[in-house]
Design an enzyme around this catalytic site. Structure first.
Site, PDB file in Angstrom:
ATOM      1  N   LYS A  83       0.832  -1.218   0.000  1.00 39.46           N
ATOM      2  CA  LYS A  83       0.000   0.000   0.000  1.00 39.46           C
ATOM      3  C   LYS A  83       0.865   1.267   0.000  1.00 39.46           C
ATOM      4  CE  LYS A  83      -2.087  -1.166   3.860  1.00 39.46           C
ATOM      5  NZ  LYS A  83      -1.417  -2.448   4.121  1.00 39.46           N
ATOM      6  N   ARG A 142      11.321  -2.264  10.911  1.00 36.06           N
ATOM      7  CA  ARG A 142      10.336  -1.730  11.859  1.00 36.06           C
ATOM      8  C   ARG A 142      10.143  -2.706  13.018  1.00 36.06           C
ATOM      9  NH1 ARG A 142       5.266   0.014   8.192  1.00 36.06           N
ATOM     10  NH2 ARG A 142       4.202  -1.008   9.913  1.00 36.06           N
ATOM     11  N   ARG A 177      -9.319   1.042   8.718  1.00 42.34           N
ATOM     12  CA  ARG A 177      -8.908  -0.327   8.998  1.00 42.34           C
ATOM     13  C   ARG A 177      -9.988  -1.103   9.731  1.00 42.34           C
ATOM     14  NH1 ARG A 177      -2.931   0.677   9.034  1.00 42.34           N
ATOM     15  NH2 ARG A 177      -1.884  -1.322   8.824  1.00 42.34           N
ATOM     16  N   ARG A 183      -0.539  -9.358  13.287  1.00 39.67           N
ATOM     17  CA  ARG A 183      -1.090  -8.302  12.425  1.00 39.67           C
ATOM     18  C   ARG A 183      -1.928  -8.900  11.296  1.00 39.67           C
ATOM     19  NH1 ARG A 183       3.881  -4.967  10.693  1.00 39.67           N
ATOM     20  NH2 ARG A 183       2.352  -3.613   9.739  1.00 39.67           N
ATOM     21  N   ARG A 212      11.501  -5.940   4.519  1.00 45.76           N
ATOM     22  CA  ARG A 212      11.196  -4.497   4.400  1.00 45.76           C
ATOM     23  C   ARG A 212      12.209  -3.686   5.214  1.00 45.76           C
ATOM     24  NH1 ARG A 212       5.299  -2.106   5.257  1.00 45.76           N
ATOM     25  NH2 ARG A 212       5.322  -3.289   7.208  1.00 45.76           N
TER      26      ARG A 212
HETATM   27  P1  ADP Z   1       2.178  -1.874   3.217  1.00 49.18           P
HETATM   28  O1  ADP Z   1       2.196  -0.362   3.157  1.00 49.18           O
HETATM   29  O2  ADP Z   1       0.957  -2.455   2.561  1.00 49.18           O
HETATM   30  O3  ADP Z   1       2.384  -2.397   4.595  1.00 49.18           O
HETATM   31  P2  ADP Z   1       4.749  -1.697   1.832  1.00 49.18           P
HETATM   32  O4  ADP Z   1       4.454  -0.781   0.685  1.00 49.18           O
HETATM   33  O5  ADP Z   1       5.511  -1.123   2.971  1.00 49.18           O
HETATM   34  O6  ADP Z   1       3.381  -2.402   2.346  1.00 49.18           O
HETATM   35  O7  ADP Z   1       5.495  -2.977   1.233  1.00 49.18           O
HETATM   36  C1  ADP Z   1       5.941  -4.037   2.090  1.00 49.18           C
HETATM   37  C2  ADP Z   1       7.306  -4.543   1.601  1.00 49.18           C
HETATM   38  O8  ADP Z   1       7.134  -5.240   0.365  1.00 49.18           O
HETATM   39  C3  ADP Z   1       8.328  -3.436   1.326  1.00 49.18           C
HETATM   40  O9  ADP Z   1       9.599  -3.908   1.688  1.00 49.18           O
HETATM   41  C4  ADP Z   1       8.227  -3.193  -0.185  1.00 49.18           C
HETATM   42  O10 ADP Z   1       9.457  -2.730  -0.741  1.00 49.18           O
HETATM   43  C5  ADP Z   1       7.878  -4.595  -0.696  1.00 49.18           C
HETATM   44  N1  ADP Z   1       6.973  -4.578  -1.860  1.00 49.18           N
HETATM   45  C6  ADP Z   1       5.943  -3.722  -2.108  1.00 49.18           C
HETATM   46  N2  ADP Z   1       5.317  -4.054  -3.264  1.00 49.18           N
HETATM   47  C7  ADP Z   1       5.958  -5.150  -3.745  1.00 49.18           C
HETATM   48  C8  ADP Z   1       5.790  -5.984  -4.908  1.00 49.18           C
HETATM   49  N3  ADP Z   1       4.826  -5.741  -5.808  1.00 49.18           N
HETATM   50  N4  ADP Z   1       6.636  -7.028  -5.059  1.00 49.18           N
HETATM   51  C9  ADP Z   1       7.617  -7.281  -4.153  1.00 49.18           C
HETATM   52  N5  ADP Z   1       7.825  -6.545  -3.058  1.00 49.18           N
HETATM   53  C10 ADP Z   1       7.014  -5.488  -2.838  1.00 49.18           C
HETATM   54  P1  AMP Z   2       1.082   0.622   8.887  1.00 53.73           P
HETATM   55  O1  AMP Z   2       2.250   1.550   8.760  1.00 53.73           O
HETATM   56  O2  AMP Z   2      -0.091   1.051   8.051  1.00 53.73           O
HETATM   57  O3  AMP Z   2       1.460  -0.815   8.677  1.00 53.73           O
HETATM   58  O4  AMP Z   2       0.578   0.761  10.390  1.00 53.73           O
HETATM   59  C1  AMP Z   2       1.385   0.362  11.485  1.00 53.73           C
HETATM   60  C2  AMP Z   2       0.540   0.179  12.737  1.00 53.73           C
HETATM   61  O5  AMP Z   2      -0.065   1.446  13.108  1.00 53.73           O
HETATM   62  C3  AMP Z   2      -0.635  -0.779  12.622  1.00 53.73           C
HETATM   63  O6  AMP Z   2      -0.262  -2.138  12.817  1.00 53.73           O
HETATM   64  C4  AMP Z   2      -1.553  -0.268  13.739  1.00 53.73           C
HETATM   65  O7  AMP Z   2      -1.100  -0.675  15.020  1.00 53.73           O
HETATM   66  C5  AMP Z   2      -1.361   1.240  13.649  1.00 53.73           C
HETATM   67  N1  AMP Z   2      -2.340   1.836  12.727  1.00 53.73           N
HETATM   68  C6  AMP Z   2      -2.091   2.457  11.528  1.00 53.73           C
HETATM   69  N2  AMP Z   2      -3.223   2.870  10.954  1.00 53.73           N
HETATM   70  C7  AMP Z   2      -4.241   2.500  11.793  1.00 53.73           C
HETATM   71  C8  AMP Z   2      -5.655   2.621  11.756  1.00 53.73           C
HETATM   72  N3  AMP Z   2      -6.286   3.195  10.724  1.00 53.73           N
HETATM   73  N4  AMP Z   2      -6.366   2.103  12.797  1.00 53.73           N
HETATM   74  C9  AMP Z   2      -5.757   1.532  13.831  1.00 53.73           C
HETATM   75  N5  AMP Z   2      -4.429   1.365  13.923  1.00 53.73           N
HETATM   76  C10 AMP Z   2      -3.667   1.843  12.922  1.00 53.73           C
END
Ligand code: ADP
Ligand code: AMP
Length: 214
Positions: free
Chosen positions: A13, A160, A88, A171, A127
């Site tokens: 995302k 992270r 969420r 999660r 990541r």
């Molecule tokens: P989210 O915001 O949904 O938690 P991220 O954008 O942070 O996900 O992506 C999670 C991990 O996967 C990151 O390390 C990112 O570089 C990698 N990633 C994102 N999209 C892809 C993809 N299409 N293929 C492989 N790796 C990806």
């Molecule tokens: P993210 O960076 O989107 O993966 O979010 C990291 C963490 O922040 C999540 O696992 C939740 O603990 C908290 N968080 C982020 N967005 C929300 C939301 N909309 N509602 C509740 N918790 C959230």
């Protein structure tokens, strides 16, 4: 253009939202980034959010909803916005719908990036996020040019706290229980688009541009 991103943690995302924001010149609003910024700055909100985040749980709705509703009322959101990580839960989606409806507006696109659970653990383990600017990398799939250094700002790249394997499992459970029901919520609203998130980052972005109209 008012967009929300759906998908499991690690689905991509944030990676896509950053590119969409740049391409369409709308603000990228990530609730996860907002909480991490608050944690970094030692605010009371950050301290509260961290208790939940470290356990892989969602931060309570009452700490999230007003924050987002206030944010999307700012001037820079007048042409639209992209919400990443919000809503969420169903109550969060309802709060968003209500706030928009008051202004005769609604979400235009809910982009659901689909990645099976078995790929997620690998995504999270690899990541690396920039401590300074939040840029996202992956050791295998999107490596930084220089080891452990952000391509954008040269900041340090870190794993992270909530990307450790045991927290990721929690999660994912929380996602299936509380967030996945939003897919049918936005399907009913007629704005849902499902996107294969298992293909290359650039291919996912091409698919999104087709949906949004490049
Ligand atoms: P989210 O915001 O949904 O938690 P991220 O954008 O942070 O996900 O992506 C999670 C991990 O996967 C990151 O390390 C990112 O570089 C990698 N990633 C994102 N999209 C892809 C993809 N299409 N293929 C492989 N790796 C990806
Ligand atoms: P993210 O960076 O989107 O993966 O979010 C990291 C963490 O922040 C999540 O696992 C939740 O603990 C908290 N968080 C982020 N967005 C929300 C939301 N909309 N509602 C509740 N918790 C959230």
């Amino acid at each position: 253009m008012k967009i929300i991103m759906l998908g499991a943690p690690g689905a991509g995302k944030g990676t896509q939202a950053k590119q969409i924001a740049e391409q369409y010149n709308i603000p990228h609003i990530s609730t996860g980034d907002i909480f991490r910024e608050n944690i970094k700055n030692g605010t009371p909100l950050g301290a509260k959010a961290k208790e939940y985040m470290d356990q892989g749980l969602l931060v309570p709705d009452e700490l999230v909803c007003d924050l987002v509703v206030d944010r999307i009322e700012k001037d820079d959101c007048s042409k639209g916005f992209i919400l990443d990580g919000f809503p969420r839960t169903i109550p969060q989606a309802d709060a968003l719908d209500t706030a928009l409806k008051e202004k005769n507006k609604q979400i235009d696109y809910a982009l659901d990036i689909e990645v099976p659970d078995e790929n997620i653990v690998n995504r999270m383990a690899g990541r690396r996020s920039c401590k300074e600017c939040g840029a996202i990398f992956h050791l295998q799939y999107n490596p930084p040019k220089e080891e452990n250094k952000c391509d954008v700002c040269q900041g340090e790249l870190v794993l992270r706290d909530d990307d450790k394997a045991e927290t990721v499992k929690k999660r994912l459970d929380v996602y299936h229980e509380q967030t996945a029901p939003l897919i049918s919520h936005y399907e009913k609203a007629g704005v849902l688009h499902e996107i294969d998130g298992t293909v290359d980052i650039t291919v996912v972005f091409e698919e999104i541009k087709k949906i949004l109209g490049a």
